[in-house]
Scaffold this active site. Structure first.
Site, PDB file in Angstrom:
ATOM      1  N   ASP A  37       1.429   3.972  -4.685  1.00 26.42           N
ATOM      2  CA  ASP A  37       2.114   3.383  -3.694  1.00 26.42           C
ATOM      3  C   ASP A  37       3.242   4.655  -4.249  1.00 26.42           C
ATOM      4  O   ASP A  37       2.647   5.802  -4.457  1.00 26.42           O
ATOM      5  CB  ASP A  37       2.921   2.330  -3.805  1.00 26.42           C
ATOM      6  CG  ASP A  37       3.235   1.837  -2.563  1.00 26.42           C
ATOM      7  OD1 ASP A  37       2.736   1.434  -1.421  1.00 26.42           O
ATOM      8  OD2 ASP A  37       4.733   1.517  -2.710  1.00 26.42           O
ATOM      9  N   LYS A  97       1.613  -6.821  -5.600  1.00 23.70           N
ATOM     10  CA  LYS A  97       1.907  -5.321  -5.933  1.00 23.70           C
ATOM     11  C   LYS A  97       2.600  -5.344  -7.514  1.00 23.70           C
ATOM     12  O   LYS A  97       2.853  -6.042  -7.454  1.00 23.70           O
ATOM     13  CB  LYS A  97       2.662  -5.209  -4.977  1.00 23.70           C
ATOM     14  CG  LYS A  97       3.403  -4.035  -3.973  1.00 23.70           C
ATOM     15  CD  LYS A  97       2.567  -3.217  -3.302  1.00 23.70           C
ATOM     16  CE  LYS A  97       2.488  -2.297  -2.941  1.00 23.70           C
ATOM     17  NZ  LYS A  97       2.194  -1.612  -1.915  1.00 23.70           N
TER      18      LYS A  97
HETATM   19  P1  NDP Z   1       5.167   8.953  -1.921  1.00 18.83           P
HETATM   20  O1  NDP Z   1       6.057   8.755  -3.036  1.00 18.83           O
HETATM   21  O2  NDP Z   1       3.887  10.131  -1.522  1.00 18.83           O
HETATM   22  O3  NDP Z   1       5.490   9.036  -0.115  1.00 18.83           O
HETATM   23  C1  NDP Z   1       7.077   8.760   0.133  1.00 18.83           C
HETATM   24  C2  NDP Z   1       8.246   9.800   0.694  1.00 18.83           C
HETATM   25  O4  NDP Z   1       9.135   9.419   1.354  1.00 18.83           O
HETATM   26  C3  NDP Z   1       8.725  10.612   0.283  1.00 18.83           C
HETATM   27  O5  NDP Z   1       8.992  11.249   1.627  1.00 18.83           O
HETATM   28  C4  NDP Z   1       9.522  10.185  -0.318  1.00 18.83           C
HETATM   29  O6  NDP Z   1      10.928  11.222   0.054  1.00 18.83           O
HETATM   30  C5  NDP Z   1      10.362   9.565   1.633  1.00 18.83           C
HETATM   31  N1  NDP Z   1      11.231   7.923   0.959  1.00 18.83           N
HETATM   32  C6  NDP Z   1      11.127   7.433   0.022  1.00 18.83           C
HETATM   33  N2  NDP Z   1      11.620   6.531  -0.327  1.00 18.83           N
HETATM   34  C7  NDP Z   1      12.689   6.741   0.349  1.00 18.83           C
HETATM   35  C8  NDP Z   1      13.997   6.527   0.601  1.00 18.83           C
HETATM   36  N3  NDP Z   1      14.690   5.356   0.761  1.00 18.83           N
HETATM   37  N4  NDP Z   1      14.495   7.020   2.140  1.00 18.83           N
HETATM   38  C9  NDP Z   1      14.046   8.137   2.609  1.00 18.83           C
HETATM   39  N5  NDP Z   1      12.460   8.611   2.129  1.00 18.83           N
HETATM   40  C10 NDP Z   1      11.968   7.656   0.984  1.00 18.83           C
HETATM   41  O7  NDP Z   1       4.604   7.537  -0.722  1.00 18.83           O
HETATM   42  P2  NDP Z   1       3.354   6.918  -0.292  1.00 18.83           P
HETATM   43  O8  NDP Z   1       3.902   7.678   1.508  1.00 18.83           O
HETATM   44  O9  NDP Z   1       2.197   6.321  -0.671  1.00 18.83           O
HETATM   45  O10 NDP Z   1       3.711   6.030   1.079  1.00 18.83           O
HETATM   46  C11 NDP Z   1       4.690   5.472   1.419  1.00 18.83           C
HETATM   47  C12 NDP Z   1       4.839   4.288   2.641  1.00 18.83           C
HETATM   48  O11 NDP Z   1       3.683   3.825   2.359  1.00 18.83           O
HETATM   49  C13 NDP Z   1       5.823   3.175   1.174  1.00 18.83           C
HETATM   50  O12 NDP Z   1       6.283   2.476   2.160  1.00 18.83           O
HETATM   51  C14 NDP Z   1       4.222   2.610   0.952  1.00 18.83           C
HETATM   52  O13 NDP Z   1       3.932   1.018   0.374  1.00 18.83           O
HETATM   53  C15 NDP Z   1       3.428   2.355   2.236  1.00 18.83           C
HETATM   54  N6  NDP Z   1       2.072   3.147   2.576  1.00 18.83           N
HETATM   55  C16 NDP Z   1       1.277   3.138   1.093  1.00 18.83           C
HETATM   56  C17 NDP Z   1       0.179   3.395   1.228  1.00 18.83           C
HETATM   57  C18 NDP Z   1      -0.733   4.444   0.087  1.00 18.83           C
HETATM   58  O14 NDP Z   1      -1.997   4.051   0.137  1.00 18.83           O
HETATM   59  N7  NDP Z   1      -0.044   5.412  -0.802  1.00 18.83           N
HETATM   60  C19 NDP Z   1      -0.935   2.790   1.747  1.00 18.83           C
HETATM   61  C20 NDP Z   1       0.112   1.681   2.566  1.00 18.83           C
HETATM   62  C21 NDP Z   1       1.515   1.951   2.991  1.00 18.83           C
HETATM   63  P3  NDP Z   1      11.308  12.076  -1.672  1.00 18.83           P
HETATM   64  O15 NDP Z   1       9.935  12.655  -2.516  1.00 18.83           O
HETATM   65  O16 NDP Z   1      12.785  12.850  -0.846  1.00 18.83           O
HETATM   66  O17 NDP Z   1      11.961  10.471  -2.353  1.00 18.83           O
HETATM   67  O1  2IT Z   2       0.143  -0.500   0.383  1.00 20.09           O
HETATM   68  C1  2IT Z   2      -0.680  -0.316   0.329  1.00 20.09           C
HETATM   69  O2  2IT Z   2      -1.155  -1.061   1.301  1.00 20.09           O
HETATM   70  C2  2IT Z   2      -0.930   0.601  -1.194  1.00 20.09           C
HETATM   71  N1  2IT Z   2      -0.226   0.573  -1.139  1.00 20.09           N
HETATM   72  C3  2IT Z   2      -2.192   0.290  -1.222  1.00 20.09           C
HETATM   73  C4  2IT Z   2      -2.958  -0.548  -2.527  1.00 20.09           C
HETATM   74  C5  2IT Z   2      -3.913  -0.412  -2.523  1.00 20.09           C
HETATM   75  O3  2IT Z   2      -4.707  -1.373  -2.949  1.00 20.09           O
HETATM   76  O4  2IT Z   2      -5.155   0.983  -2.126  1.00 20.09           O
END
Ligand code: NDP
Ligand code: 2IT
Length: 449
Positions: free
Chosen positions: A169, A129
């Site tokens: 992420d 990460k």
């Molecule tokens: P994004 O940046 O696309 O979206 C994040 C969302 O969460 C936004 O709506 C944001 O709101 C909100 N958010 C972020 N930080 C906070 C906070 N401190 N308090 C409240 N709301 C918050 O990220 P992802 O959707 O990619 O990731 C979301 C989660 O999923 C994370 O935990 C990530 O590690 C996990 N994840 C992501 C993967 C991926 O493929 N992208 C895969 C597996 C897990 P705002 O826009 O207002 O900041």
């Molecule tokens: O938390 C996760 O699994 C991710 N942000 C996606 C990682 C990846 O390599 O696609």
């Protein structure tokens, strides 16, 4: 010889001593240790070879300065990181997070969890990460580009298609991946699959963008089916409106569930009748293209927006935590239990606190842990790597079938290892033990390295 049984408290106090001031890392390890220590204690070879001690120590941590120039000509300084956690079963793989509150603690917890998640996908993927305390919010495209180029100027020395393959992420989406890939290509003079989540024109995979959300729903569907329940008709709340949340909502709606609440970091919206297709389309455009706030949605559609109320406060049958770590605490868990919620799925990484997770599971709420529920994203990243290696692109149908099949296999691994005699399946235990076994056995095979 270390053959005496492992004790959870002793193990955790040693870990806390070696890694002071890292509460998120402690929490992630404790959740795993609670499940795997009883299993390890039945297998002396894991104790003797100190496998859990080795798995909780990252292979290496790279930290570096990132200088860039903003639109006003001022020099900005950020910090970049890559935590290469474990490559026992494949090249390092995991996302990059850009967030002003990012610390090494966060990245160690994420890298550690990635080890188990990637193992569960059934694909040959190690774990890493990385990211930066850079905040993309409010920056111009050019500023984001200059930052990404500077970040990659250092990162490129540490990654490679067979070494370490970053992805997105929080705060890192298609725009950031494209800028970073462009800079990598320029520095290395090689067109290779070194990042995933790339644009479709240059080696990206169909449905990678949707994969985490879709996988989250496929896994939940499977878990409900195991308990003779179905998603169709369920009232669902989803936290966040980022990549994971939006495509969780999309797949829920496609399967006939009702999405009644969503949020961003400024508050939540409530749609008692459920969101419709036009509203979802508008929301995706708002968040992906216009980078707007959720309050604009509420204003446009005349629905409730509440700065103070989290989505967990709205009575629901299914809750999808898709925003960030520790966003669902014990009080939220109690509210969900009181309101009759049947299932909680962790789309984000570690969104439920340990106390919340214990309370929900203790009350009989079905609980889909992050390592299993959100593994669809990295799984389709793995499929992007496969397509890049084969120099071809699979269709949406082919990829969605493969994703669905991987999520089913993750579910069956959880059931196999989380089965408790005479009790319900413990999915947390199942995911942790199944994820652990594959990595631990590979580490044993390598000897002491
Ligand atoms: P994004 O940046 O696309 O979206 C994040 C969302 O969460 C936004 O709506 C944001 O709101 C909100 N958010 C972020 N930080 C906070 C906070 N401190 N308090 C409240 N709301 C918050 O990220 P992802 O959707 O990619 O990731 C979301 C989660 O999923 C994370 O935990 C990530 O590690 C996990 N994840 C992501 C993967 C991926 O493929 N992208 C895969 C597996 C897990 P705002 O826009 O207002 O900041
Ligand atoms: O938390 C996760 O699994 C991710 N942000 C996606 C990682 C990846 O390599 O696609």
């Amino acid at each position: 010889m270390f053959t005496s049984k492992l004790d959870l408290n002793d193990f955790m106090s040693g870990l806390v001593k070696r890694n002071p001031y890292e509460p998120d890392f402690h929490q992630a390890v404790e959740e795993v240790a609670e499940s795997v220590i009883p299993f390890i204690n039945q297998h002396p070879e894991y104790i003797q070879e100190r496998v859990l001690e080795r798995m909780t120590e990252p292979d290496r941590i790279v930290a570096f300065r990132v200088c860039w120039e903003d639109d006003d000509g001022h020099i900005r300084v950020n910090r970049g990181y890559r935590v290469q956690f474990n490559n026992a079963i494949g090249p390092y793989k995991g996302g990059l997070r850009f967030s002003p509150s990012l610390t090494l603690d966060t990245l160690k917890f994420l890298g550690f969890e990635q080890t188990f998640k990637n193992s569960l996908t059934t694909l040959p993927l190690g774990a890493a990460k990385g990211g930066s305390d850079f905040n993309p919010k409010g920056k111009s495209d050019r500023e984001v580009m200059r930052f990404c180029q500077s970040f990659m100027t250092e990162l490129h020395k540490h990654i490679g298609a067979h070494r370490d393959i970053p992805a997105g992420d929080i705060g890192v989406g298609g725009r950031e991946i494209s800028y970073m890939y462009g800079q990598y290509k320029r520095l290395e003079n090689e067109f290779q699959g070194v990042l995933t989540g790339k644009g479709l024109e240059f080696g990206g995979s169909l449905i990678r963008k949707e994969a985490t959300g879709y996988g989250n729903v496929f896994f939940t569907e499977e878990l409900l089916r195991e308990h003779n329940l179905e998603l169709a008709g369920m009232r669902c709340v989803v936290s966040g409106t980022g990549n994971v949340a939006l495509y969780t909502a999309q797949k829920l709606m496609a399967l006939g569930a009702r999405v009644i609440a969503l949020s961003d970091s400024s508050g939540s919206i409530y749609l008692p009748e459920g969101m419709n297709a036009e509203q979802l389309y508008w929301m995706i455009d708002l968040k992906e293209n216009r980078r707007g706030r959720i309050a604009e949605f509420a204003e446009h559609f005349g629905c409730v927006f509440n700065e103070q109320v989290s989505v967990w406060q709205y009575p629901c049958q299914a809750a999808f935590a898709c925003a960030t770590q520790n966003e669902l605490d014990l009080d939220d868990a109690k509210t969900l239990i009181k309101n009759g919620c049947k299932v909680v799925a962790e789309g984000a990484n570690m969104p439920a606190t340990l106390k919340a997770s214990h309370a929900l599971r203790g009350a009989g709420v079905l609980f889909a842990p992050a390592k299993a529920a959100n593994a669809g994203g990295v799984a389709v990243s793995g499929l992007e790597m496969t397509q890049n290696s084969m120099h071809l692109s699979w269709s949406v149908e082919e990829l969605e079938t493969r994703l669905h099949s991987i999520m089913r296999k993750i579910h069956s691994q959880c059931v196999e290892h989380g089965h408790v005699e005479g009790g319900p399946v413990d999915y947390v235990r199942g995911a942790n033990i199944a994820g652990f076994k594959k990595v631990a056995n590979a580490m044993l095979a390598y000897g002491v390295v």
